[in-house]
Design a protein around this motif. Structure first.
Motif, PDB file in Angstrom:
ATOM      1  N   ASP A  72     152.099  87.503-101.953  1.00  0.00           N
ATOM      2  CA  ASP A  72     151.144  87.023-100.953  1.00  0.00           C
ATOM      3  C   ASP A  72     151.943  86.419 -99.812  1.00  0.00           C
ATOM      4  OD1 ASP A  72     148.971  86.130 -99.535  1.00  0.00           O
ATOM      5  OD2 ASP A  72     148.567  84.412-100.835  1.00  0.00           O
ATOM      6  N   PRO A  73     152.477  87.237 -98.894  1.00  0.00           N
ATOM      7  CA  PRO A  73     153.415  86.770 -97.884  1.00  0.00           C
ATOM      8  C   PRO A  73     152.838  85.708 -96.954  1.00  0.00           C
ATOM      9  CG  PRO A  73     152.768  89.043 -97.445  1.00  0.00           C
ATOM     10  CD  PRO A  73     152.186  88.675 -98.763  1.00  0.00           C
ATOM     11  N   ALA A  74     152.991  84.471 -97.376  1.00  0.00           N
ATOM     12  CA  ALA A  74     152.542  83.320 -96.596  1.00  0.00           C
ATOM     13  C   ALA A  74     153.312  82.099 -97.089  1.00  0.00           C
ATOM     14  CB  ALA A  74     151.042  83.092 -96.758  1.00  0.00           C
ATOM     15  N   ILE A  75     153.351  81.081 -96.263  1.00  0.00           N
ATOM     16  CA  ILE A  75     153.945  79.807 -96.666  1.00  0.00           C
ATOM     17  C   ILE A  75     152.845  78.756 -96.614  1.00  0.00           C
ATOM     18  CG2 ILE A  75     155.614  78.021 -96.075  1.00  0.00           C
ATOM     19  CD1 ILE A  75     157.434  80.229 -95.012  1.00  0.00           C
ATOM     20  N   PHE A  76     152.614  78.123 -97.752  1.00  0.00           N
ATOM     21  CA  PHE A  76     151.581  77.098 -97.870  1.00  0.00           C
ATOM     22  C   PHE A  76     152.223  75.715 -97.817  1.00  0.00           C
ATOM     23  CE2 PHE A  76     149.995  80.858 -99.963  1.00  0.00           C
ATOM     24  CZ  PHE A  76     148.659  80.925 -99.606  1.00  0.00           C
ATOM     25  N   SER A  77     151.610  74.825 -97.065  1.00  0.00           N
ATOM     26  CA  SER A  77     151.979  73.413 -97.067  1.00  0.00           C
ATOM     27  C   SER A  77     150.864  72.653 -97.762  1.00  0.00           C
ATOM     28  CB  SER A  77     152.177  72.893 -95.644  1.00  0.00           C
ATOM     29  OG  SER A  77     153.343  73.429 -95.063  1.00  0.00           O
ATOM     30  N   VAL A  78     151.195  72.009 -98.882  1.00  0.00           N
ATOM     31  CA  VAL A  78     150.196  71.372 -99.733  1.00  0.00           C
ATOM     32  C   VAL A  78     150.314  69.860 -99.627  1.00  0.00           C
ATOM     33  CG1 VAL A  78     149.256  71.249-102.070  1.00  0.00           C
ATOM     34  CG2 VAL A  78     150.406  73.340-101.301  1.00  0.00           C
ATOM     35  N   SER A  79     149.182  69.203 -99.437  1.00  0.00           N
ATOM     36  CA  SER A  79     149.143  67.752 -99.280  1.00  0.00           C
ATOM     37  C   SER A  79     148.267  67.131-100.364  1.00  0.00           C
ATOM     38  CB  SER A  79     148.598  67.384 -97.893  1.00  0.00           C
ATOM     39  OG  SER A  79     148.493  65.985 -97.738  1.00  0.00           O
ATOM     40  N   PRO A  80     148.862  66.717-101.492  1.00  0.00           N
ATOM     41  CA  PRO A  80     148.072  66.101-102.571  1.00  0.00           C
ATOM     42  C   PRO A  80     147.382  64.805-102.147  1.00  0.00           C
ATOM     43  CG  PRO A  80     150.218  66.812-103.375  1.00  0.00           C
ATOM     44  CD  PRO A  80     150.263  66.903-101.882  1.00  0.00           C
ATOM     45  N   SER A  81     147.947  64.092-101.170  1.00  0.00           N
ATOM     46  CA  SER A  81     147.373  62.805-100.779  1.00  0.00           C
ATOM     47  C   SER A  81     145.955  62.946-100.241  1.00  0.00           C
ATOM     48  CB  SER A  81     148.267  62.123 -99.733  1.00  0.00           C
ATOM     49  OG  SER A  81     148.369  62.919 -98.567  1.00  0.00           O
ATOM     50  N   ASP A  82     145.678  64.051 -99.527  1.00  0.00           N
ATOM     51  CA  ASP A  82     144.305  64.266 -99.052  1.00  0.00           C
ATOM     52  C   ASP A  82     143.698  65.547 -99.621  1.00  0.00           C
ATOM     53  OD1 ASP A  82     145.759  66.135 -97.653  1.00  0.00           O
ATOM     54  OD2 ASP A  82     145.378  65.253 -95.685  1.00  0.00           O
ATOM     55  N   ARG A  83     144.390  66.132-100.617  1.00  0.00           N
ATOM     56  CA  ARG A  83     143.875  67.286-101.353  1.00  0.00           C
ATOM     57  C   ARG A  83     143.531  68.451-100.427  1.00  0.00           C
ATOM     58  NH1 ARG A  83     142.688  65.492-106.490  1.00  0.00           N
ATOM     59  NH2 ARG A  83     141.313  67.255-106.949  1.00  0.00           N
ATOM     60  N   THR A  84     144.494  68.753 -99.533  1.00  0.00           N
ATOM     61  CA  THR A  84     144.330  69.863 -98.599  1.00  0.00           C
ATOM     62  C   THR A  84     145.586  70.733 -98.607  1.00  0.00           C
ATOM     63  OG1 THR A  84     145.225  68.622 -96.724  1.00  0.00           O
ATOM     64  CG2 THR A  84     142.837  68.502 -97.085  1.00  0.00           C
ATOM     65  N   TYR A  85     145.457  71.903 -97.990  1.00  0.00           N
ATOM     66  CA  TYR A  85     146.615  72.768 -97.804  1.00  0.00           C
ATOM     67  C   TYR A  85     146.403  73.603 -96.548  1.00  0.00           C
ATOM     68  CZ  TYR A  85     143.805  76.682 -99.607  1.00  0.00           C
ATOM     69  OH  TYR A  85     142.835  77.631 -99.782  1.00  0.00           O
ATOM     70  N   THR A  86     147.501  74.077 -95.987  1.00  0.00           N
ATOM     71  CA  THR A  86     147.433  75.006 -94.861  1.00  0.00           C
ATOM     72  C   THR A  86     148.201  76.266 -95.224  1.00  0.00           C
ATOM     73  OG1 THR A  86     149.411  74.061 -93.830  1.00  0.00           O
ATOM     74  CG2 THR A  86     147.277  73.164 -93.150  1.00  0.00           C
ATOM     75  N   ARG A  87     147.805  77.369 -94.617  1.00  0.00           N
ATOM     76  CA  ARG A  87     148.432  78.662 -94.868  1.00  0.00           C
ATOM     77  C   ARG A  87     149.019  79.195 -93.563  1.00  0.00           C
ATOM     78  NH1 ARG A  87     147.441  83.504 -98.223  1.00  0.00           N
ATOM     79  NH2 ARG A  87     147.970  85.341 -96.970  1.00  0.00           N
ATOM     80  N   LEU A  88     150.298  79.540 -93.609  1.00  0.00           N
ATOM     81  CA  LEU A  88     150.963  80.134 -92.458  1.00  0.00           C
ATOM     82  C   LEU A  88     151.396  81.548 -92.827  1.00  0.00           C
ATOM     83  CD1 LEU A  88     152.174  79.870 -89.603  1.00  0.00           C
ATOM     84  CD2 LEU A  88     154.261  78.985 -90.661  1.00  0.00           C
ATOM     85  N   ASP A  89     150.769  82.553 -92.213  1.00  0.00           N
ATOM     86  CA  ASP A  89     151.151  83.940 -92.427  1.00  0.00           C
ATOM     87  C   ASP A  89     151.306  84.606 -91.062  1.00  0.00           C
ATOM     88  OD1 ASP A  89     148.556  84.445 -91.525  1.00  0.00           O
ATOM     89  OD2 ASP A  89     147.761  84.740 -93.553  1.00  0.00           O
ATOM     90  N   LYS A  90     151.531  85.911 -91.052  1.00  0.00           N
ATOM     91  CA  LYS A  90     151.778  86.586 -89.783  1.00  0.00           C
ATOM     92  C   LYS A  90     150.561  86.535 -88.861  1.00  0.00           C
ATOM     93  CE  LYS A  90     155.492  89.661 -91.245  1.00  0.00           C
ATOM     94  NZ  LYS A  90     155.988  91.067 -91.359  1.00  0.00           N
TER      95      LYS A  90
END
Length: 255
Positions: free
Chosen positions: A63-81
């Motif tokens: 799944d070619p993407a880089i996820f940034s995960v934030s447990p402190s606020d229970r969110t994540y972002t996805r960076l793909d092409k």
């Protein structure tokens, strides 16, 4: 945009170290520096990078993407092409708005104003940043591992320095190392033509992994602390279902 800096910064975090041994499918690396302890989990299918805080980054080969995960606020972002393309367009629009704003202030004040904005937005000028490697020919040893000293060169000027050991000497399997390289190749492709190329490091051009990394600005060193080849549970690479995705955001001219 802080999530984009964080994802790109994953490249800088990976000042990794390990010990020689039989190549293993799974590798957990722990390394330390003045800013704290980091852990990197590598398998043939995924890479997870834990910094000194609670946040972590995730890459999955299928799944070619880089996820940034934030447990402190229970969110994540996805960076793909796709999202990188959107960010590229947003940055172009942002640069145009800032340039229009700069033209509205006296000419003698523009250089200082532009410099102040560039500190907040590294990609402000939009110019491509060259990042290369100077193989110095020098060698060293880190925790008994032989490594080659390599100077990172940014826009023709010496920057950070690292000592790189061959992947085979590190006990990392070919499949796992291919996954690491594919992650950095993806990051490079996503940052290309954004003006953010210089944030990452050219790890995709290395035949091994850094076992020492020295920051040219702070002087901080990151070196080997521990390594394990125990199997890594699949759940280590799973984002909890309860976490909510957030969209990547570009900065505004005001900050």
């Amino acid at each position: 945009m802080r999530y984009l800096w964080r994802a790109a910064g994953a490249a800088a975090v990976l000042g990794l170290a390990t010990v020689a041994g039989v190549a293993s499918a799974d590798t957990t690396l722990t390394y330390v520096g003045a800013s704290g302890q980091y852990k990197v989990y590598i398998t043939p299918d995924a890479v997870r990078i834990d910094g000194d805080g609670s946040g972590w980054q995730l890459y999955k080969k299928d799944d070619p993407a880089i996820f940034s995960v934030s447990p402190s606020d229970r969110t994540y972002t996805r960076l793909d092409k796709d999202t990188a393309g959107e960010i590229r367009h947003q940055l172009d629009a942002l640069r145009a708005r800032i340039e229009n704003r700069l033209q509205q202030i006296p000419a003698d004040r523009r250089p200082a104003a532009r410099a102040a904005m560039a500190e907040k937005i590294p990609a402000l000028d939009g110019g491509s940043q060259s990042v290369g490697l100077d193989h110095t020919g020098a060698t060293d040893t880190v925790d008994g591992i032989s490594c080659n000293v390599i100077q990172i060169v940014r826009d023709g000027r010496p920057a950070n320095k690292m000592c790189v050991a061959e992947a085979g000497a590190l006990g990392i399997s070919d499949d796992s190392f291919d996954t690491v390289k594919s992650m950095f190749a993806l990051l490079h492709d996503m940052l290309e033509s954004t003006g953010l190329e210089g944030i990452g490091l050219p790890y995709r051009d290395l035949s091994g992994m850094p076992v020492r990394f020295v920051d040219s600005v702070s002087g901080e060193r990151r070196e080997l602390a521990a390594v394990s080849h125990d199997p890594i549970a699949d759940r280590r690479f799973a984002i909890p279902d309860s976490y909510v995705e957030q969209k990547l955001q570009t900065p505004s001219p005001g900050g």
